[in-house]
Enzyme design. Structure first.
Site, PDB file in Angstrom:
ATOM      1  N   ASP A 172       0.836  -1.208   0.000  1.00  0.00           N
ATOM      2  CA  ASP A 172       0.000   0.000   0.000  1.00  0.00           C
ATOM      3  C   ASP A 172       0.871   1.258   0.000  1.00  0.00           C
ATOM      4  O   ASP A 172       0.543   2.247  -0.655  1.00  0.00           O
ATOM      5  CB  ASP A 172      -0.939  -0.004   1.221  1.00  0.00           C
ATOM      6  CG  ASP A 172      -1.832  -1.227   1.224  1.00  0.00           C
ATOM      7  OD1 ASP A 172      -2.339  -1.587   0.144  1.00  0.00           O
ATOM      8  OD2 ASP A 172      -2.017  -1.842   2.294  1.00  0.00           O
ATOM      9  N   HIS A 199      -5.412  -3.578   5.774  1.00  0.00           N
ATOM     10  CA  HIS A 199      -5.073  -3.881   4.382  1.00  0.00           C
ATOM     11  C   HIS A 199      -6.286  -4.449   3.642  1.00  0.00           C
ATOM     12  O   HIS A 199      -6.295  -5.610   3.239  1.00  0.00           O
ATOM     13  CB  HIS A 199      -3.880  -4.850   4.320  1.00  0.00           C
ATOM     14  CG  HIS A 199      -3.559  -5.255   2.903  1.00  0.00           C
ATOM     15  ND1 HIS A 199      -3.069  -4.368   1.970  1.00  0.00           N
ATOM     16  CD2 HIS A 199      -3.704  -6.432   2.255  1.00  0.00           C
ATOM     17  CE1 HIS A 199      -2.921  -4.992   0.818  1.00  0.00           C
ATOM     18  NE2 HIS A 199      -3.302  -6.245   0.958  1.00  0.00           N
TER      19      HIS A 199
HETATM   20  N1  NAD Z   1      -0.453  -8.365   1.839  1.00  0.00           N
HETATM   21  C1  NAD Z   1      -0.603  -7.963   0.596  1.00  0.00           C
HETATM   22  O1  NAD Z   1      -0.442  -6.771   0.291  1.00  0.00           O
HETATM   23  C2  NAD Z   1      -0.930  -8.948  -0.490  1.00  0.00           C
HETATM   24  C3  NAD Z   1      -0.818  -8.562  -1.846  1.00  0.00           C
HETATM   25  C4  NAD Z   1      -1.090  -9.499  -2.824  1.00  0.00           C
HETATM   26  C5  NAD Z   1      -1.496 -10.783  -2.474  1.00  0.00           C
HETATM   27  N2  NAD Z   1      -1.615 -11.119  -1.158  1.00  0.00           N
HETATM   28  C6  NAD Z   1      -2.019 -12.459  -0.737  1.00  0.00           C
HETATM   29  O2  NAD Z   1      -0.908 -13.356  -0.801  1.00  0.00           O
HETATM   30  C7  NAD Z   1      -1.383 -14.710  -0.915  1.00  0.00           C
HETATM   31  C8  NAD Z   1      -0.629 -15.465  -2.007  1.00  0.00           C
HETATM   32  O3  NAD Z   1      -0.872 -14.897  -3.266  1.00  0.00           O
HETATM   33  P1  NAD Z   1      -0.214 -15.530  -4.603  1.00  0.00           P
HETATM   34  O4  NAD Z   1      -0.633 -14.669  -5.732  1.00  0.00           O
HETATM   35  O5  NAD Z   1       1.227 -15.822  -4.387  1.00  0.00           O
HETATM   36  O6  NAD Z   1      -1.010 -16.911  -4.669  1.00  0.00           O
HETATM   37  P2  NAD Z   1      -0.570 -18.275  -5.441  1.00  0.00           P
HETATM   38  O7  NAD Z   1      -1.781 -19.136  -5.508  1.00  0.00           O
HETATM   39  O8  NAD Z   1       0.134 -17.942  -6.711  1.00  0.00           O
HETATM   40  O9  NAD Z   1       0.502 -18.915  -4.450  1.00  0.00           O
HETATM   41  C9  NAD Z   1       0.168 -19.393  -3.194  1.00  0.00           C
HETATM   42  C10 NAD Z   1       1.107 -20.513  -2.844  1.00  0.00           C
HETATM   43  O10 NAD Z   1       0.753 -20.969  -1.533  1.00  0.00           O
HETATM   44  C11 NAD Z   1       0.917 -22.364  -1.544  1.00  0.00           C
HETATM   45  N3  NAD Z   1       0.181 -22.976  -0.423  1.00  0.00           N
HETATM   46  C12 NAD Z   1      -1.137 -23.275  -0.345  1.00  0.00           C
HETATM   47  N4  NAD Z   1      -1.400 -23.884   0.826  1.00  0.00           N
HETATM   48  C13 NAD Z   1      -0.229 -23.938   1.511  1.00  0.00           C
HETATM   49  C14 NAD Z   1       0.143 -24.445   2.770  1.00  0.00           C
HETATM   50  N5  NAD Z   1      -0.736 -25.021   3.589  1.00  0.00           N
HETATM   51  N6  NAD Z   1       1.448 -24.343   3.130  1.00  0.00           N
HETATM   52  C15 NAD Z   1       2.352 -23.762   2.313  1.00  0.00           C
HETATM   53  N7  NAD Z   1       2.052 -23.271   1.099  1.00  0.00           N
HETATM   54  C16 NAD Z   1       0.772 -23.371   0.704  1.00  0.00           C
HETATM   55  C17 NAD Z   1       0.439 -22.806  -2.914  1.00  0.00           C
HETATM   56  O11 NAD Z   1       0.911 -24.115  -3.227  1.00  0.00           O
HETATM   57  C18 NAD Z   1       1.025 -21.715  -3.794  1.00  0.00           C
HETATM   58  O12 NAD Z   1       2.316 -22.061  -4.257  1.00  0.00           O
HETATM   59  C19 NAD Z   1      -2.887 -14.571  -1.174  1.00  0.00           C
HETATM   60  O13 NAD Z   1      -3.581 -14.785   0.022  1.00  0.00           O
HETATM   61  C20 NAD Z   1      -3.044 -13.127  -1.610  1.00  0.00           C
HETATM   62  O14 NAD Z   1      -4.344 -12.640  -1.343  1.00  0.00           O
HETATM   63  C21 NAD Z   1      -1.331 -10.227  -0.176  1.00  0.00           C
END
Ligand code: NAD
Length: 337
Positions: A172, A199
């Site tokens: 952000d 967030h």
């Molecule tokens: N804080 C922020 O500003 C922000 C910004 C963007 C995305 N996000 C969040 O980050 C998260 C990940 O996003 P992404 O685009 O990388 O998703 P993605 O689906 O590309 O990757 C997620 C990964 O997590 C893994 N995973 C699932 N369950 C798991 C477990 N129990 N243990 C370990 N790994 C596990 C999956 O295998 C995958 O590789 C989402 O929740 C998204 O909303 C947060």
């Protein structure tokens, strides 16, 4: 005296992290994902990391083999599945958690709660057992609820240290800096806008009145800019049209935050970052404000500072949603016991 709005890791803006070499072990949980892979690449590129531990439920051997061939000093290990989680976490100084499902068009961050709450709770339980002293940085959404869940799980193990648990809201701030710089024709690397609150949507509160350098906008432009920062994640979700949410900018932001935590752990002074943490600054139990970081995590909460009337209203309007998300997280954790 440190500046509330000091820009922490200018070097990252130039594509490299500098800083004195350290012996830190950093784990990325969810390392094979859209955020996890580029985040791991940035961490591998840093002299602040001596061991990079990659954990996911899929594909980590490949990601680790690939990153392991890069000519930087961090030793890379890959760990796949719950049986290898303890080895991934043992001895960790910093844990970054981007594990969990991202949004698709039309979804709010809260729509991810059911899936991601369990993932974060399981990973929190493992951190409590394997690296109770680590700094834990949560990226998994909804951050407004996943940080309370993580905190409650750590508490249930008697290892909760609120100075070491962070919800990563850095994206952000990164977005606010980029958008303000674009509107004012400034170098984005020199702009710093504190962003407070939480967030998600209206809980994201950019404090444009505290921007350095000082910037002024007419009321209608200020409102539009604030709205764009609050909905910037949705802008990316829509543009990706079903292929997920922000990954590359989030990897940048996650790395910036991790480097700041590591720099402060190494004794660097004046490191300030906003993050969503346990807080006494408002009547919300968790709230993001600028934090002075130190060797043990949060050294001092720098608080909200002086708000404009417009920003005061934004804070007031965010409270009910934020409190609801915190309660939802705490109730989820209580029902797990
Ligand atoms: N804080 C922020 O500003 C922000 C910004 C963007 C995305 N996000 C969040 O980050 C998260 C990940 O996003 P992404 O685009 O990388 O998703 P993605 O689906 O590309 O990757 C997620 C990964 O997590 C893994 N995973 C699932 N369950 C798991 C477990 N129990 N243990 C370990 N790994 C596990 C999956 O295998 C995958 O590789 C989402 O929740 C998204 O909303 C947060």
């Amino acid at each position: 005296m440190f500046a509330r709005a000091a820009r922490p890791t200018m070097a990252l803006a130039r594509g490299l992290s500098t800083g004195a070499p350290s012996r830190a072990k950093v784990a990325v949980l969810g390392a094979s994902g859209g955020i996890g892979q580029p985040l791991s690449l940035l961490l591998k590129n840093s002299p602040l990391v001596s061991q990079l531990s990659l954990y996911d439920i899929a594909h980590t051997p490949g990601v680790a083999a690939d990153l392991g061939h890069i000519e930087t000093r961090a030793r890379v290990t890959g760990h796949m599945g719950p049986d290898q989680l303890h080895a991934a976490l043992q001895g960790c100084d910093v844990v970054v958690i981007p594990a969990g499902v991202p949004r698709k068009p039309g979804m709010t961050r809260d729509d991810l709660f059911n899936t991601n709450a369990t993932i974060v709770a399981v990973l929190a339980d493992a951190c409590a057992r394997s690296c109770p002293e680590a700094m834990i940085c949560v990226i998994a959404n909804p951050v407004n609820s996943t940080v309370p869940i993580l905190s409650e799980v750590l508490k249930s193990h008697g290892v909760y240290n609120p100075s070491r648990v962070f919800g990563v809201t850095t994206l952000d701030i990164v977005r606010a800096n980029a958008f303000v710089a674009e509107l004012k024709g400034l170098d984005p690397a020199r702009v710093n806008v504190p962003v407070v609150g939480g967030h998600a949507g209206k809980t994201i509160i950019p404090l444009i009145s505290q921007c350095t350098p000082k910037v002024d906008f007419p009321a209608d432009q200020l409102e539009a800019l604030t709205g764009r920062i609050q909905e910037a994640g949705t802008e990316v979700v829509k543009a990706k049209a079903g292929a997920g949410s922000a990954t590359l900018s989030m990897a940048y932001a996650g790395a910036r935050f991790a480097f700041s935590v590591l720099d402060a752990m190494n004794g660097k002074e004046g490191v300030v970052e906003c993050a969503y943490v346990r807080s006494e600054e408002t009547d919300c139990k968790y709230f993001s404000t600028p934090l002075l970081l130190g060797k043990g995590g949060i050294e001092k909460n720098l608080g909200l500072g002086k708000l404009s009337a417009f920003e005061e209203k934004l804070v007031a309007d965010a409270m009910a949603e934020l409190k609801g998300s915190i309660k939802k997280g705490e109730e989820f954790a209580a029902n797990m016991k």
